[in-house]
Design an enzyme around this catalytic site. Structure first.
Site, PDB file in Angstrom:
ATOM      1  N   GLU A  53       0.797  -1.220   0.000  1.00 28.46           N
ATOM      2  CA  GLU A  53       0.000   0.000   0.000  1.00 28.46           C
ATOM      3  C   GLU A  53       0.835   1.278   0.000  1.00 28.46           C
ATOM      4  OE1 GLU A  53      -2.718  -3.232   1.296  1.00 28.46           O
ATOM      5  OE2 GLU A  53      -0.666  -2.650   1.821  1.00 28.46           O
ATOM      6  N   HIS A  69     -10.860  -6.102   9.394  1.00 32.56           N
ATOM      7  CA  HIS A  69     -11.613  -5.827   8.167  1.00 32.56           C
ATOM      8  C   HIS A  69     -12.880  -5.018   8.437  1.00 32.56           C
ATOM      9  CE1 HIS A  69      -9.166  -9.360   7.160  1.00 32.56           C
ATOM     10  NE2 HIS A  69      -9.262  -8.991   5.889  1.00 32.56           N
TER      11      HIS A  69
END
Length: 658
Positions: A397, A464
């Site tokens: 990322e 998540h």
């Protein structure tokens, strides 16, 4: 030291010499000024000049270079007027950052130089993005990015090399191995014999180069540049050199053994090259003296000019207005043709129509190409737009966000999908230190949208399910958008992509397939910073965003006697303070509902601002409702307890009864 002139003319050899001695003479001047207290800090590149000068001499003026502290030769070889450099170092207005950043922490599109931030590694990813833009333009340009041997231990180094290799990006990764990361010697930093060996792991061509031999640098870079035009690829270059001064002047060099200093002093790049030119009758003593006199005169003249410049005067209006790139919102009104679609469909439609509208828009993320993304939002995009613009990324990322910034610097727009908002933590640094600060630091926009699938209610557990908008609303320079309905999701996404400033775009996963709405089929925009008033009443003001808006609507449906103003913020940065204050002054009671934990969340700042600006209108304390002060759990019963949905009704009724 063996010098091979190859096909270089005498004029070219002398030009290199003048370029080589210029940064050296500037540094000698700076060292005097430091002792006189006229310069506050200096990062010396004495002993390393041949690398900066050699590479910059070969690259075209319109090819980007990303240097570091010790690369003064990049700036002088690009012919930046010395008085502008001196102004930058002295924090004067004629520099490049309006006194907001120091030394070489700046960029300039005029000279195609992108300066570093102190975190070092992210600039490698920026080079990837710049090179990707060049590759998309098919302009045959090469990008050079500098780093030190110390930064090769950072994750960003490995991420950037991997991306460049996978995407065949024309980047010269330049490692200046000068023996020490501040005071830490190389034997305490890595175990491979040469840092160039790391290129093998990425399937990348690599070279070890004598960084003190200007002709070896020039000859190799010339060969590589020519071949990279026909065969675009990254190349890893390790330049063996040495830092003859401290990390910065205050550090000193006591940690360096004297025999090491003596050995490298003999390899001085300036003295050795001068001796070679004189031995081959290319340079005479008279020419040498004339070159040096000319440069010293330029240095003294430009330094005197900077001393006449006034000190920076703080201008509050300018400071605040430079945080974001000024931008005039353009409204696109939709036609009457609508379709009943879900939030996820609206986001996909907006993204697709933005790709059609902006041919320079590139989207990047894990599994977003043929697979269509974890939530299938980009399903079918490769067939329509091609893999050049819809790019699967490795799992890295940080470098991907940095590459998005590089795309923006080189004339593109970028959308980055975080597969889950939780994963943004590994890309946090370039978001808050590159994207957010870039316009304020050197007036360069960061045309990047980061999509953030977020939120609980799906029993996905601690990694998540976070809704982490507060990580970013705190950071000046970022815009934060958080829609709750399909209509808003599409229109706000289109606007976010049009906006040249960095935007964090939050998409609640539980709303993706559960909320339907009639949405215009064609392209339209909604301004950022404008809340939506979903219900009107005089009893209380309810402020929320994301899934909280639907929890509030459900609660009001169960309690029809409550007449409330329900404000859907839609945008958290900027916030619609006008709508908030107007409602509070009307209802005199306010409750703020957020899914995030309370402490340090958006609700806290809204509450504080209401207390400061509407205190005399309040008939009760401002109420905040949020999730428990814990990580979000997995099992449904635990998640239901964690989320504030069940507690909101009780808190609302207590407020009304106050």
């Amino acid at each position: 030291m063996n010098f091979d002139r190859k096909n270089l003319t005498n004029e070219q050899l002398l030009d290199l010499y003048k370029k080589l001695i210029k940064p050296r003479l500037i540094e000698e001047k700076m060292l005097i000024l430091i002792r006189q207290g006229k310069v506050s800090k200096w990062f010396s590149g004495i002993g390393q000049e041949a690398i900066s000068v050699g590479i910059t001499s070969v690259l075209d003026k319109d090819e980007y270079i990303l240097p570091m502290h010790r690369n003064l030769g990049v700036f002088t070889t690009r012919d930046i007027p010395l008085h502008r450099l001196f102004s930058q170092w002295q924090g004067k207005r004629n520099g490049f950052t309006k006194g907001r950043d120091r030394s070489f922490h700046f960029g300039t599109q005029e000279y195609k130089i992108i300066g570093m931030i102190s975190h070092l590694g992210p600039q490698l990813g920026i080079a990837d993005g710049i090179a990707l833009a060049n590759k998309l333009k098919q302009n045959g340009k090469v990008t050079a990015v500098f780093t030190g041997e110390g930064a090769t231990s950072e994750g960003d180094f490995h991420e950037a090399l991997n991306i460049a290799s996978v995407w065949d990006l024309p980047v010269l990764f330049v490692i200046e191995n000068n023996g020490y990361g501040l005071s830490t010697p190389t034997n305490e930093q890595y175990r491979c014999e040469n840092l160039a060996d790391k290129g093998v792991g990425y399937g990348m061509e690599s070279h070890v180069v004598d960084g003190n031999n200007i002709l070896e640098v020039v000859n190799l870079i010339s060969e590589l540049k020519a071949s990279m035009i026909d065969n675009p690829r990254p190349v890893l270059l390790e330049f063996k050199t040495f830092r003859m001064r401290g990390h910065e002047e205050a550090s000193g060099t006591k940690y360096v053994p004297q025999e090491l200093m003596d050995m490298w002093a003999i390899k001085d790049p300036v003295e050795n090259y001068r001796n070679y030119l004189k031995a081959t009758a290319v340079l005479s003593d008279e020419q040498d003296e004339a070159f040096r006199a000319e440069i010293k005169k330029e240095i003294d003249t430009d330094w005197a000019k900077v001393q006449e410049e006034p000190e920076i005067v703080a201008d509050l209006h300018e400071e605040l207005n430079d945080v974001y790139r000024p931008w005039e919102y353009e409204e696109f009104n939709p036609s009457d043709e609508k379709e009943n679609i879900r939030v996820i469909d609206a986001i996909s439609n907006g993204l697709r129509q933005s790709m059609e509208r902006h041919e320079n828009l590139v989207i990047m993320g894990q599994d977003i190409a043929e697979y269509g993304g974890a939530f299938k939002i980009t399903d079918g995009f490769v067939a329509q737009f091609g893999k050049e613009r819809v790019r699967n990324t490795p799992i890295c990322e940080s470098a991907v966000v940095s590459a998005a910034n590089g795309l923006s610097i080189n004339g593109h727009k970028a959308v980055v999908e975080m597969q889950f908002a939780d994963f943004v933590s590994t890309g946090f640094n370039p978001i808050v230190n590159l994207l957010a600060k870039q316009h304020y630091r050197w007036q360069e926009n960061a045309d990047v949208v980061v999509r953030m699938p977020c939120g609980g209610g799906t029993q996905a557990g601690p990694f998540h399910s976070q809704t982490n908008e507060a990580w970013f609303t705190k950071t000046p320079g970022l815009k934060v958008v958080y829609p709750a309905f399909p209509y808003d999701a599409k229109g706000l996404l289109n606007t976010a992509i049009n906006d040249p400033n960095p935007v964090m775009f939050f998409e609640h996963k539980q709303l993706y397939r559960s909320v339907y709405q009639d949405v215009p089929k064609d392209y339209y925009t909604i301004p950022l910073g404008k809340a939506a008033l979903l219900r009107e009443g005089n009893d209380v003001t309810i402020i929320s965003f994301g899934a909280g808006v639907h929890w509030a609507l459900e609660t009001l449906g169960k309690n029809p006697e409550i007449k409330a103003d329900l404000i859907d913020l839609r945008s958290l940065q900027p916030l619609d303070w006008e709508a908030i204050y107007a409602s509070v002054k009307k209802t005199n009671k306010v409750i703020i509902l957020q899914e995030d934990t309370l402490f340090g969340g958006v609700a806290s700042d809204i509450s504080a601002m209401i207390m400061e600006n509407c205190f005399e209108h309040l008939d009760a304390p401002v109420k905040r409702v949020g999730s428990l002060e814990s990580a979000i759990p997995f099992m449904k019963s635990l998640e239901d307890q964690y989320l504030p949905k069940q507690r909101f009704e009780k808190e609302l009724l207590e407020l009304l009864a106050y």
